[in-house]
Design a protein around this motif. Sequence first.
Motif, PDB file in Angstrom:
ATOM      1  N   ARG A 192     -34.450  92.887  43.314  1.00  0.00           N
ATOM      2  CA  ARG A 192     -34.758  91.524  42.847  1.00  0.00           C
ATOM      3  C   ARG A 192     -33.841  90.558  43.588  1.00  0.00           C
ATOM      4  O   ARG A 192     -32.640  90.743  43.621  1.00  0.00           O
ATOM      5  CB  ARG A 192     -34.546  91.401  41.341  1.00  0.00           C
ATOM      6  N   ASP A 215     -40.427  90.843  37.359  1.00  0.00           N
ATOM      7  CA  ASP A 215     -40.521  90.962  38.822  1.00  0.00           C
ATOM      8  C   ASP A 215     -41.947  90.686  39.295  1.00  0.00           C
ATOM      9  O   ASP A 215     -42.163  89.986  40.280  1.00  0.00           O
ATOM     10  CB  ASP A 215     -40.057  92.342  39.278  1.00  0.00           C
ATOM     11  N   PHE A 244     -40.402  86.993  39.999  1.00  0.00           N
ATOM     12  CA  PHE A 244     -39.496  87.128  41.138  1.00  0.00           C
ATOM     13  C   PHE A 244     -40.193  87.487  42.449  1.00  0.00           C
ATOM     14  O   PHE A 244     -39.756  87.050  43.508  1.00  0.00           O
ATOM     15  CB  PHE A 244     -38.390  88.131  40.811  1.00  0.00           C
TER      16      PHE A 244
END
Lengths: 354, 111
Positions: free
Chosen positions: A45, A171, A175
Amino acid sequence: MTERRLRRALVAVTMFAAVLVVAMVAIVFYWQAYLLGPSDEAFTRGPYLVRVGDSSAELHWRQDSSAPVELIAWAPGAGPSMAVDGRFTALRPGTRYSWTASIDGVARAAGSFRTAPATLAEPITLVAIGDYGSGDDHEWAVARVAAAQDPSLTVTTGDNSYLNAAGPLLDRNIFRPLAPLLQRAPLVVGLGDHDTFPPGPKALLDAFDLQAERHVAAYGPLQIIVLGVDGDATGVAEFAAKALAEPGFTRRLAVVHRPLQPGDPLLDVLRGRVDAVLSGHLHRYERRVVDGMLTFTVGTSGMGPGDLDFTQRTAGAAVSLLDYGLLRIDLRADGTTYTFIDERGRVLDRLAVP
Amino acid sequence: MIALRTVCLVAAATAATAGAVLERPGVFAMFGSCGLVLFVCGSGLTVSDAIPCRRGAFASSLACTVAGPLLVVRPPTVVAVAAGIVAALGQLAVLGAAIRSRSAGTTSAAT
């Protein structure tokens, strides 16, 4: 004679095998040297910007290994700055810095950020997105267009992740799609009702180092007051009033997930003291003036409009669109320009406020 | 196998001469092509000389087989030249013995 033929056959087979060995080695070499891509991503990440001030910036990241990460930021005319625990300090205000995150001496991620200027002599550009965390093509498209605006900040008006903000979803929904944006501008996170669905917003707040859904972000002369999901919730007006009492800001924006409606008591607190109120929730882009307060609804950055019976135009809206897109805000000393840009990069609405 | 030995001899001699005459990196193309020829032909000769085993010929053929990859991996010039000379001399010795045997009217095992 037979023995001679057998020997020749053996030699021929051996030479053929040698040719195959050469071919095999050549293929493996070519594969390794020219076809294989780089090694796996070092970061699971980020790194992504969490906050940027006038003299500091902070990045967060996640990685599988425990290898140390070396973060260096650099700007023309300024010496390199090394981050300690992901935090750069002693930066110059109003300066574009490029940063590089290296592991074992190899750059694994890079980006840039602009430190907050002291005044609006240098314009500030930010983008607002909302109801975006679907993880689908539209979110990715809006994120690309947003990154192309080269903003200093990104404001979200809520519903950052669907159906909720559970850690494993972040995610996929935030992200990865927003990676090019998060490498150059910190996210000022406003929560939406989906973010507060069980298990709650803790994972989201932790990821962006936030303590509560109501918070205040400062960027030089700009203050962004994030008020949470509902403008009429208990304590919102008091929180807004306290934030507005902080001196030193020439521009202020307020963020509340559900669009304000005429008669909302929060409007009395904000009117004349903030430039505009940014909202989401309704999966439309709308520009309205509510009881004298300029408001924008930006619920168009990823999740589609769904059933139009539940996505109806708000009465009194000056502009109401169903297109996916984002709101670009350019703050200058002589005024502010609000521009709605769709996922194809087309300008669909523009308002200049002196 | 005289033809194969001749090919190996020419390839080894060419590699040694190229290493002594040409500059790097231009010489690498010559090393590479000669190395491939030496490896392929040397492999065939090695098997031929192994059954039945003829030690001198086997050793020279094995030298060609080893010299091939050595030339391909871009060695220092001195190593390449030495490998080429060793392989060429080995094949030259075996070829000379074979030709002498033929002239004497006997069938050399090396052929």
